[in-house]
Design an enzyme around this catalytic site. Structure first.
Site, PDB file in Angstrom:
ATOM      1  N   ASN A 210      16.784  10.535 -37.110  1.00  0.00           N
ATOM      2  CA  ASN A 210      17.200  10.352 -35.716  1.00  0.00           C
ATOM      3  C   ASN A 210      18.671  10.688 -35.506  1.00  0.00           C
ATOM      4  OD1 ASN A 210      14.746   9.595 -34.549  1.00  0.00           O
ATOM      5  ND2 ASN A 210      15.013   7.444 -35.130  1.00  0.00           N
ATOM      6  N   ASP A 219      10.431  11.651 -33.110  1.00  0.00           N
ATOM      7  CA  ASP A 219       9.102  11.534 -32.500  1.00  0.00           C
ATOM      8  C   ASP A 219       8.123  12.543 -33.101  1.00  0.00           C
ATOM      9  OD1 ASP A 219      10.070   9.532 -30.926  1.00  0.00           O
ATOM     10  OD2 ASP A 219      10.163  10.709 -29.073  1.00  0.00           O
ATOM     11  N   GLU A 245       9.347   2.687 -37.780  1.00  0.00           N
ATOM     12  CA  GLU A 245       8.798   3.665 -38.714  1.00  0.00           C
ATOM     13  C   GLU A 245       7.944   2.982 -39.774  1.00  0.00           C
ATOM     14  OE1 GLU A 245      12.964   2.644 -40.316  1.00  0.00           O
ATOM     15  OE2 GLU A 245      12.008   2.883 -38.367  1.00  0.00           O
TER      16      GLU A 245
END
Length: 329
Positions: A210, A219, A245
């Site tokens: 990220n 995503d 996650e």
């Protein structure tokens, strides 16, 4: 009314009927109503199909379409209408649909010598009984209603069910639905002394994905992992996303060795998958912890905690590996 400057003509090439986004929102009410182009088939009535809709029980909201012939209801994953309920027999009852003419069917309900019985509108079923629309069938803790629904109604019910039970990004179960289903399957396993295993999985260094590539890339990775999980599971297995996650796999009728093999296949599958990003492909790995229900596990939470401990052992040992939970004895 003051209009905003119009954009160049080629700025809206795809849909000339779309509302101009440069017009202030409060002025939309004064705009001309868009004319919908209808097709002939839009006005044709859609054929209805018979189905059982779960109005109470662990499968709340689920739609079970009925097929011509026998539709067996029971706890076994092999039956057509499977209800994971400890009060339901493996083969509990039968809903038989006979097609007797064009557009004409008769539907019968029969109890198959179940332990706790089948009830129709509050009364026990002792002989085959002809059903009508709206009848309510009680089996264990479940209540199913017989309805005739067209494709639009079925899609409506299934959409509501998906919104309440699924994670929209991965297509797997959401946290609430997954943990509730885990407890239900754990109770069945303990009552009937059958094996059940769980796999806890965490994507390695996901925060770095990220931070370095953006949340859009994250995503893509999550959705890709969800696809890998679905391809790895059997029909009776369950998987859900229970954290950012973090995922859990619930494997009924599976011992520790079988669960470890599945976890290793999933680990290898993910490590070999290239996730396409605008800047190129990205490879991600995962760590997994595996545990099988033991006699000392009094509830699903304890089983999950042991799998979680094994997951963190995998991370401490260097990640990208499968670790089996130590015995509690």
């Amino acid at each position: 009314m003051t209009l905003m400057p119009q954009p160049p003509q080629d700025a809206w090439p795809e849909d000339p009927d779309a509302p101009d986004p440069t017009v202030p929102l409060h002025s939309w009410g004064d705009m001309e109503t868009a004319l919908r182009k209808r097709r002939l088939e839009d006005s044709r009535p859609q054929p209805s199909e018979w189905a059982l809709v779960v109005y109470a029980g662990a499968n709340l909201g689920r739609v079970f379409p009925l097929q011509p012939g026998e539709n067996i209801v029971g706890r076994s994953p092999q039956v057509g209408i499977a209800l994971l309920d400890e009060e339901v027999s493996r083969v509990h009852s039968c809903v038989r649909m006979d097609v007797v003419g064009p557009g004409l069917t008769r539907i019968y309900l029969e109890d198959l010598q179940s332990t706790n019985g089948t009830f129709l509108n509050g009364l026990p079923v002792t002989t085959p009984h002809l059903l009508t629309a709206g009848d309510r069938i009680a089996i264990g803790s479940h209540v199913l209603k017989l309805v005739a629904m067209d494709a639009l109604e079925r899609a409506f019910h299934e959409t509501l069910l998906d919104q309440s039970t699924k994670d929209p990004l991965t297509g797997l179960g959401n946290r609430g639905a997954t943990l509730a289903e885990l407890q239900s399957r754990f109770d069945l396993s303990r009552r009937h002394d059958r094996p059940i295993s769980v796999v806890m999985c965490d994507l390695d260094h996901f925060k770095q994905v990220n931070d370095q590539y953006g949340h859009g890339a994250g995503d893509i990775v999550l959705a890709g992992f969800g696809e890998r999980v679905r391809q790895s599971l059997r029909g009776s297995d369950l998987a859900g996303r229970i954290g950012g996650e973090e995922f859990v796999l619930v494997l009924p009728e599976t011992d520790l060795e079988g669960a470890e093999l599945l976890a290793e296949r999933l680990r290898v599958s993910l490590s070999e998958t290239a996730h396409p990003l605008p800047t190129g492909s990205l490879h991600v790995t995962c760590s997994l912890g595996v545990a099988q229900r033991a006699a000392e596990d009094k509830d699903a939470g304890r089983l999950l905690a042991r799998a979680d401990e094994a997951l963190y052992d995998a991370k401490r040992q260097g990640r990208n590996r499968v670790v089996v939970a130590r015995s509690t004895r």
